[in-house]
Write a protein that holds these residues in place. Structure first.
Motif, mmCIF file in Angstrom:
data_model
loop_
_atom_site.group_PDB
_atom_site.id
_atom_site.type_symbol
_atom_site.label_atom_id
_atom_site.label_comp_id
_atom_site.label_asym_id
_atom_site.label_seq_id
_atom_site.Cartn_x
_atom_site.Cartn_y
_atom_site.Cartn_z
ATOM 1 N N ASN A 52 -1.850 -3.795 -9.852
ATOM 2 C CA ASN A 52 -3.189 -4.388 -9.842
ATOM 3 C C ASN A 52 -3.349 -5.190 -8.562
ATOM 4 O OD1 ASN A 52 -5.418 -6.245 -10.241
ATOM 5 N ND2 ASN A 52 -5.383 -5.647 -12.400
ATOM 6 N N GLU A 53 -4.175 -4.663 -7.662
ATOM 7 C CA GLU A 53 -4.309 -5.283 -6.340
ATOM 8 C C GLU A 53 -4.961 -6.652 -6.364
ATOM 9 O OE1 GLU A 53 -7.963 -2.476 -6.639
ATOM 10 O OE2 GLU A 53 -5.896 -2.613 -7.368
ATOM 11 N N TYR A 54 -5.691 -6.975 -7.449
ATOM 12 C CA TYR A 54 -6.382 -8.258 -7.505
ATOM 13 C C TYR A 54 -5.413 -9.444 -7.614
ATOM 14 C CZ TYR A 54 -10.408 -5.265 -8.237
ATOM 15 O OH TYR A 54 -11.373 -4.300 -8.084
ATOM 16 N N PHE A 55 -4.201 -9.150 -7.993
ATOM 17 C CA PHE A 55 -3.203 -10.217 -8.085
ATOM 18 C C PHE A 55 -2.736 -10.696 -6.709
ATOM 19 C CE2 PHE A 55 -2.858 -9.186 -12.574
ATOM 20 C CZ PHE A 55 -2.557 -10.422 -13.129
ATOM 21 N N ILE A 56 -3.245 -10.057 -5.646
ATOM 22 C CA ILE A 56 -2.918 -10.534 -4.306
ATOM 23 C C ILE A 56 -3.470 -11.942 -4.097
ATOM 24 C CG2 ILE A 56 -4.985 -9.575 -3.235
ATOM 25 C CD1 ILE A 56 -1.468 -9.809 -1.663
ATOM 26 N N VAL A 57 -4.532 -12.287 -4.824
ATOM 27 C CA VAL A 57 -5.158 -13.603 -4.674
ATOM 28 C C VAL A 57 -4.203 -14.720 -5.102
ATOM 29 C CG1 VAL A 57 -7.065 -15.104 -5.346
ATOM 30 C CG2 VAL A 57 -7.489 -12.676 -4.891
ATOM 31 N N ALA A 111 1.900 4.111 -3.396
ATOM 32 C CA ALA A 111 1.162 4.486 -2.185
ATOM 33 C C ALA A 111 -0.236 3.876 -2.299
ATOM 34 C CB ALA A 111 1.080 5.994 -2.076
ATOM 35 N N LEU A 112 -0.699 3.280 -1.213
ATOM 36 C CA LEU A 112 -1.983 2.569 -1.261
ATOM 37 C C LEU A 112 -3.008 3.179 -0.331
ATOM 38 C CD1 LEU A 112 -0.707 -1.135 -1.170
ATOM 39 C CD2 LEU A 112 -1.377 0.187 -3.185
ATOM 40 N N ALA A 121 -6.374 -3.622 0.809
ATOM 41 C CA ALA A 121 -6.052 -3.765 2.234
ATOM 42 C C ALA A 121 -5.086 -4.922 2.451
ATOM 43 C CB ALA A 121 -7.332 -3.977 3.034
ATOM 44 N N ALA A 122 -5.300 -6.004 1.715
ATOM 45 C CA ALA A 122 -4.419 -7.171 1.835
ATOM 46 C C ALA A 122 -3.023 -6.846 1.335
ATOM 47 C CB ALA A 122 -4.997 -8.347 1.056
ATOM 48 N N VAL A 123 -2.922 -6.092 0.241
ATOM 49 C CA VAL A 123 -1.612 -5.702 -0.287
ATOM 50 C C VAL A 123 -0.901 -4.785 0.706
ATOM 51 C CG1 VAL A 123 -0.370 -4.553 -2.150
ATOM 52 C CG2 VAL A 123 -2.380 -5.931 -2.673
ATOM 53 N N ALA A 124 -1.634 -3.861 1.302
ATOM 54 C CA ALA A 124 -1.053 -2.959 2.292
ATOM 55 C C ALA A 124 -0.493 -3.743 3.474
ATOM 56 C CB ALA A 124 -2.101 -1.954 2.767
ATOM 57 N N ALA A 125 -1.226 -4.767 3.888
ATOM 58 C CA ALA A 125 -0.755 -5.616 4.988
ATOM 59 C C ALA A 125 0.503 -6.371 4.572
ATOM 60 C CB ALA A 125 -1.852 -6.601 5.399
ATOM 61 N N LEU A 126 0.530 -6.814 3.318
ATOM 62 C CA LEU A 126 1.711 -7.506 2.798
ATOM 63 C C LEU A 126 2.919 -6.593 2.805
ATOM 64 C CD1 LEU A 126 3.069 -9.905 1.284
ATOM 65 C CD2 LEU A 126 2.250 -8.852 -0.845
ATOM 66 N N THR A 131 9.437 -6.689 3.646
ATOM 67 C CA THR A 131 10.227 -5.553 3.186
ATOM 68 C C THR A 131 10.485 -5.661 1.682
ATOM 69 O OG1 THR A 131 12.415 -6.571 3.434
ATOM 70 C CG2 THR A 131 11.414 -5.617 5.413
ATOM 71 N N PRO A 132 10.821 -4.541 1.010
ATOM 72 C CA PRO A 132 11.092 -4.581 -0.432
ATOM 73 C C PRO A 132 12.536 -4.960 -0.741
ATOM 74 C CG PRO A 132 11.186 -2.324 0.316
ATOM 75 C CD PRO A 132 10.799 -3.159 1.521
ATOM 76 N N THR A 133 13.133 -5.757 0.115
ATOM 77 C CA THR A 133 14.527 -6.172 -0.079
ATOM 78 C C THR A 133 14.619 -7.680 -0.271
ATOM 79 O OG1 THR A 133 14.829 -6.354 2.322
ATOM 80 C CG2 THR A 133 15.411 -4.250 1.289
ATOM 81 N N ASN A 134 15.814 -8.146 -0.657
ATOM 82 C CA ASN A 134 16.068 -9.579 -0.871
ATOM 83 C C ASN A 134 15.080 -10.164 -1.886
ATOM 84 O OD1 ASN A 134 18.024 -9.498 1.354
ATOM 85 N ND2 ASN A 134 16.235 -9.368 2.668
ATOM 86 N N VAL A 135 15.052 -9.532 -3.045
ATOM 87 C CA VAL A 135 14.052 -9.888 -4.056
ATOM 88 C C VAL A 135 14.614 -10.666 -5.243
ATOM 89 C CG1 VAL A 135 12.588 -7.921 -3.474
ATOM 90 C CG2 VAL A 135 14.375 -7.645 -5.219
ATOM 91 N N PHE A 136 15.934 -10.687 -5.388
ATOM 92 C CA PHE A 136 16.538 -11.344 -6.555
ATOM 93 C C PHE A 136 17.344 -12.570 -6.147
ATOM 94 C CE2 PHE A 136 20.037 -12.124 -9.468
ATOM 95 C CZ PHE A 136 19.388 -12.157 -10.689
ATOM 96 N N PRO A 137 17.031 -13.715 -6.774
ATOM 97 C CA PRO A 137 15.905 -13.996 -7.662
ATOM 98 C C PRO A 137 14.631 -14.234 -6.851
ATOM 99 C CG PRO A 137 17.241 -15.953 -7.400
ATOM 100 C CD PRO A 137 17.940 -14.870 -6.642
ATOM 101 N N SER A 138 13.495 -14.163 -7.518
ATOM 102 C CA SER A 138 12.210 -14.305 -6.828
ATOM 103 C C SER A 138 11.943 -15.755 -6.440
ATOM 104 C CB SER A 138 11.076 -13.811 -7.733
ATOM 105 O OG SER A 138 9.822 -14.181 -7.203
#
Length: 221
Positions: A52-57, A111-112, A121-126, A131-138
């Motif tokens: 859900n892209e709206y959670f970018i807010v 894929a966006l 667009a904001a999520v794509a920029a994010l 990167t999708p690494t170093n995520v644990f713990p958040s």
């Protein structure tokens, strides 16, 4: 220059924020080096959570939320400020240590179409900058919990019920945003909650008596 010197004399405890340089340097190093052969963080629940892209807010509001909370206590209550910083920076350091020795990441970013709307667009920029690494713990989840705890524990904010309620709502939205944006696995958030629970007792203590508060105030000046 005199104004800066006067500010530093009055708020000399601002020095602890220099930790940010250590954190950013370490984190950027991990972002550059942890690019493959990492453990994929994934649990079955992740597959049931829709993107859900709206959670970018609320996700981006995290930066303002944490910064404003830190600044508020910097200028209003030295003891609460030190406690908040100790809580935040302890968890952030533990997160860096974990990611250094336990390389981890996610693999379920969708894929966006950046042209769909401004939020996508904001999520794509994010995705391009983070990167999708170093995520644990958040850290997003952990610091949101830390900021809310500091607000709830603050004596000066106890009379501001709307601020406390608003903080709780924003904290919850930020935590949810990490999984709805597919930035984190549910397990990343769970790890942050567990870490926050442990560090809470270390930083805020078991009851924290009035006598202990007086001693701390003397130490902190």
């Amino acid at each position: 220059m005199k104004t800066i010197a006067a500010f530093l004399r009055k708020y000399s405890h601002v020095w602890i924020l220099s930790y940010g340089l250590i954190y950013l340097t370490w984190f950027c190093y991990l972002e550059r080096t942890v690019t493959r052969n990492y453990h994929v963080m994934h649990v079955a629940m992740d597959d049931y959570i829709p993107f859900n892209e709206y959670f970018i807010v609320p996700y981006l509001m995290w930066f303002l939320y944490v910064a404003v909370t830190i600044l508020y206590f910097l200028f209003t209550n030295k003891e609460d400020y030190y406690r908040l910083c100790l809580f935040l920076f302890s968890g952030m350091t533990i997160s860096l240590i974990i990611c250094t020795f336990f390389h981890n990441g996610t693999d379920f970013r969708p894929a966006l179409d950046p042209d769909k709307n401004i939020f996508t667009a904001a999520v794509a920029a994010l995705y391009q900058t983070d990167t999708p690494t170093n995520v644990f713990p958040s850290v997003h989840v952990y610091n949101s919990i830390g900021a809310h705890i500091a607000i709830v524990k603050s004596e000066s904010l106890k009379k501001h019920r709307l601020v406390r309620i608003g903080s709780g709502i924003l904290m919850t939205a930020i935590c949810l945003s990490t999984v709805f944006l597919k930035q984190h696995s549910v397990i990343d958030g769970v790890g942050s909650v567990v870490m926050a629970y442990v560090i809470y007792w270390v930083v805020y203590g078991y009851g924290w008596s009035t006598e202990n508060k007086k001693v701390t105030q003397k130490v902190l000046g």
